[in-house]
Each structure stands twice: as structure tokens, then as C-alpha cells.
Write a protein that holds these residues in place. Structure first.
Motif, mmCIF file in Angstrom:
data_model
loop_
_atom_site.group_PDB
_atom_site.id
_atom_site.type_symbol
_atom_site.label_atom_id
_atom_site.label_comp_id
_atom_site.label_asym_id
_atom_site.label_seq_id
_atom_site.Cartn_x
_atom_site.Cartn_y
_atom_site.Cartn_z
ATOM 1 N N ASP A 19 7.073 12.565 23.222
ATOM 2 C CA ASP A 19 7.591 13.391 24.318
ATOM 3 C C ASP A 19 9.115 13.476 24.317
ATOM 4 N N GLY A 20 9.757 12.913 23.289
ATOM 5 C CA GLY A 20 11.203 12.969 23.166
ATOM 6 C C GLY A 20 11.943 11.805 23.792
ATOM 7 N N THR A 21 11.240 10.897 24.440
ATOM 8 C CA THR A 21 11.890 9.731 25.053
ATOM 9 C C THR A 21 12.407 8.786 23.972
ATOM 10 N N GLU A 22 13.621 8.314 24.156
ATOM 11 C CA GLU A 22 14.251 7.425 23.169
ATOM 12 C C GLU A 22 14.257 5.990 23.687
ATOM 13 N N TYR A 23 13.957 5.062 22.781
ATOM 14 C CA TYR A 23 13.946 3.635 23.118
ATOM 15 C C TYR A 23 14.765 2.880 22.068
ATOM 16 N N ILE A 24 15.791 2.174 22.514
ATOM 17 C CA ILE A 24 16.545 1.299 21.609
ATOM 18 C C ILE A 24 15.750 0.010 21.439
ATOM 19 N N ILE A 25 15.448 -0.341 20.204
ATOM 20 C CA ILE A 25 14.589 -1.496 19.956
ATOM 21 C C ILE A 25 15.293 -2.653 19.259
ATOM 22 N N GLU A 26 16.431 -2.389 18.605
ATOM 23 C CA GLU A 26 17.040 -3.465 17.821
ATOM 24 C C GLU A 26 18.466 -3.111 17.460
ATOM 25 N N VAL A 27 19.335 -4.119 17.378
ATOM 26 C CA VAL A 27 20.683 -3.950 16.843
ATOM 27 C C VAL A 27 20.919 -5.035 15.800
ATOM 28 N N ASN A 28 21.802 -4.742 14.858
ATOM 29 C CA ASN A 28 22.124 -5.687 13.788
ATOM 30 C C ASN A 28 23.626 -5.731 13.582
ATOM 31 N N ASP A 29 24.107 -6.880 13.119
ATOM 32 C CA ASP A 29 25.522 -6.994 12.777
ATOM 33 C C ASP A 29 25.684 -6.686 11.293
ATOM 34 N N CYS A 30 26.512 -7.430 10.575
ATOM 35 C CA CYS A 30 26.751 -7.144 9.165
ATOM 36 C C CYS A 30 25.532 -7.421 8.289
ATOM 37 N N ALA A 31 24.480 -8.006 8.854
ATOM 38 C CA ALA A 31 23.245 -8.226 8.099
ATOM 39 C C ALA A 31 22.375 -6.971 8.034
ATOM 40 N N MET A 32 22.899 -5.850 8.491
ATOM 41 C CA MET A 32 22.137 -4.601 8.512
ATOM 42 C C MET A 32 21.783 -4.156 7.103
ATOM 43 N N GLY A 33 20.662 -3.450 6.999
ATOM 44 C CA GLY A 33 20.259 -2.889 5.721
ATOM 45 C C GLY A 33 20.691 -1.441 5.622
ATOM 46 N N LEU A 34 21.302 -1.065 4.497
ATOM 47 C CA LEU A 34 21.765 0.305 4.302
ATOM 48 C C LEU A 34 20.600 1.190 3.877
#
Length: 296
Positions: free
Chosen positions: A156-171
Motif C-alpha cells: 500500500d506504499g507504507t514505508e517501514y525503517i527496519i535496520e541501520v548499519n555503521d561502517c559494517a554496511m554491505g555495498l
């Protein structure tokens, strides 16, 4: 992240609702089914379980009892696509993923853990609200120069933030090499700023007393530009360079070394002993060569 949401409002930072359980003792099914269990520091599809009903909830609680881990429970979202937002210094990038590395949609094979299948990635323009989200994340912990945010967009277009990462993020995406170059250049700039050895003038102005080792490094220039290396040298460390630098460093200590000192220098060269500054330089080159390849 809850602090961010409280500060700027749920509509400006739509964090998905979660129930947190430090252990199994207080685990009661207060959410709708199906829901998602995340046991401990779950990532990459590991430690995540889709729970269909209350019976399965209680069964999984008994497993948590012997795991010794905390648990978070959130609702299962039938998603349209997943969203990944990256910030590298002052650069932003956003990608959408049609079957992404999370457990909210069935993949093409029918597996509900879509990280087990291939992902279809598409880079999209970074909207102002996406910049606002990731800028808020980058302000955490005193400031994050590298960070990423993952969100899921429902049908339905609703957005949910589920996770954040620091420098360990995957490109992700086709421009990973460009991202690696930006990260490498940013790290080198920071190291050149914060790892250089002060000059004699700077030390005299501060009025601090230098040790013999500090004086030797300032005189020889070791560490002054410890991070500024040639692109070829960043991946290859020549033995002859180490030997020449070792001899140069030993000559700085005294213009005319005594016979005993000359003998000690030769013994150190034979035994493979090198100056601490050279050892640091070699480690930096090896590390960057392994992480990012040759800087061109």
C-alpha cells in the motif's frame, strides 16, 4: 533510533514497531500473526524466524530459553520492494531491491527468506525524505561518516525503517567499486589529518617536551605523511624499500655512527628488524590492498 523518532516524529522517521524481550521469561504473544522473530544480533537472514501462530510462538520461546540471547518481535510485512539508502561522507545513494536480503517477502522460488535468492537491484533518485532519514542516522554516536539504512515498502506504499548499519554496511549495486574508492579516499584523508607527526615548530610552540623517539620521527619525516602513498605502492611493499628506509632511519640517529652501532644496524637488517614507522606503513599498504585493491 527510537530517540530519533521521538525527536522528529513517526511520520518523519517511520521506524517499524518492535517488542523487545531480554530473555524468554516475559515472552507473551502481544503481536499479530504472522510475525518475525529476530534472535540476538540477527543479520543476513540468520537468526530470523517467521512465526505463524501462538503455538509456534511458545515453541520458539522455549528455544530462546536455551540460547541465552535477547529477542525482538515485529510484524510481518507483505512488501512491494525493499529500500537501501547509503551515505559515504557527503555522498548519498539509494537502491530498491525486488527480493532483498530480508525475510518479509517470498522469493521467486517461494522461500520466505529472500536473502537466499538473487536480488534485482535498481538505483533510484535520493528523495529529500531519504536524505533526512540517513542524516539523522549519521548523527548517532557522535557522528557516522559511513552508514546505511534499510526500509521495506508495503504494497500500500507504507514505508517501514527496519535496520541501520555503521561502517559494517554491505555495498550493493553495479557501482560498488566507485563506493570502495570513495571510502578509501575518505579514510586516507582522515588518517593524513589525524595520524601525522607534528613538526619541530609545532612542538616548540606547544611547549611540550619530545622524547627521543618523537624527535627521531620528526627529524626523519616518518609519519608526517604516513597515509600518502603511491597507488602502486599501496598494493606492493618492496623489500628493497624497507631496507633503504631502515638504513635511512638509522643514519638519522647520529651523523657518524660508532662501530658498535653500525654492527647493531647490520644485525637488525639481517634479522628482519624494521623501524616502527616502516612496520606501520607496511601494514597500511597491505590492509588497503586487500580491502580496496589498487587505488588508481
Amino acid at each position: 533510533m527510537m530517540d530519533i523518532q521521538r525527536n522528529i516524529g513517526h511520520e518523519n522517521f517511520p521506524l517499524i514497531e518492535q517488542n523487545y524481550y531480554p530473555d524468554h521469561r516475559d515472552m507473551e504473544p502481544v503481536c499479530q500473526f504472522p510475525c518475525i522473530f529476530k534472535v540476538g544480533h540477527a543479520h543476513g537472514g540468520l537468526g530470523k524466524v517467521k512465526v505463524e501462530n501462538e503455538t509456534a510462538f511458545q515453541d520458539l520461546a522455549s528455544v530462546v530459553a536455551v540460547s541465552g540471547q535477547y529477542v525482538t518481535v515485529e510484524k510481518y510485512v507483505e512488501a512491494k520492494y525493499d529500500l537501501h539508502i547509503f551515505k559515504i561522507g557527503d555522498f548519498y545513494r539509494a537502491l530498491i531491491c525486488s527480493h532483498c536480503c530480508d525475510c518479509r517477502r517470498k522469493s521467486l522460488s517461494g522461500n520466505w527468506k529472500t536473502n537466499l535468492e538473487q536480488s534485482v537491484l535498481e538505483e533510484v533518485p535520493v528523495q529529500d525524505k531519504y536524505k533526512k532519514w540517513i542524516d539523522q542516522v549519521s548523527s548517532m554516536f557522535g557522528g557516522l561518516a559511513l552508514c546505511s539504512l534499510e526500509a521495506v515498502v508495503a504494497k500500500d506504499g507504507t514505508e517501514y525503517i527496519i535496520e541501520v548499519n555503521d561502517c559494517a554496511m554491505g555495498l550493493l549495486g553495479d557501482r560498488q567499486e566507485d563506493d570502495k574508492m570513495m571510502i578509501a579516499e575518505m579514510v586516507i584523508r582522515e588518517m593524513e589529518t589525524k595520524c601525522k607527526v607534528p613538526s619541530k615548530q609545532e612542538v616548540s610552540e606547544e611547549g611540550t617536551e619530545m622524547t627521543d623517539d618523537d624527535r627521531e620521527m620528526v627529524d626523519s619525516g616518518i609519519g608526517r605523511n604516513i597515509c600518502r602513498t603511491d597507488s602502486h605502492d599501496s598494493s606492493v611493499s618492496s623489500p628493497s624499500t624497507v631496507s633503504e628506509s631502515s638504513i635511512a632511519s638509522s643514519n638519522v640517529r647520529k651523523d657518524e655512527p660508532t662501530e658498535d652501532e653500525s654492527q647493531n644496524i647490520e644485525e637488525n637488517d639481517k634479522n628482519g628488524h624494521i623501524v616502527e614507522g616502516e612496520d606501520t606503513m607496511k601494514n597500511l599498504r597491505t590492509t588497503f590492498a586487500g580491502l580496496f585493491g589498487d587505488l588508481k
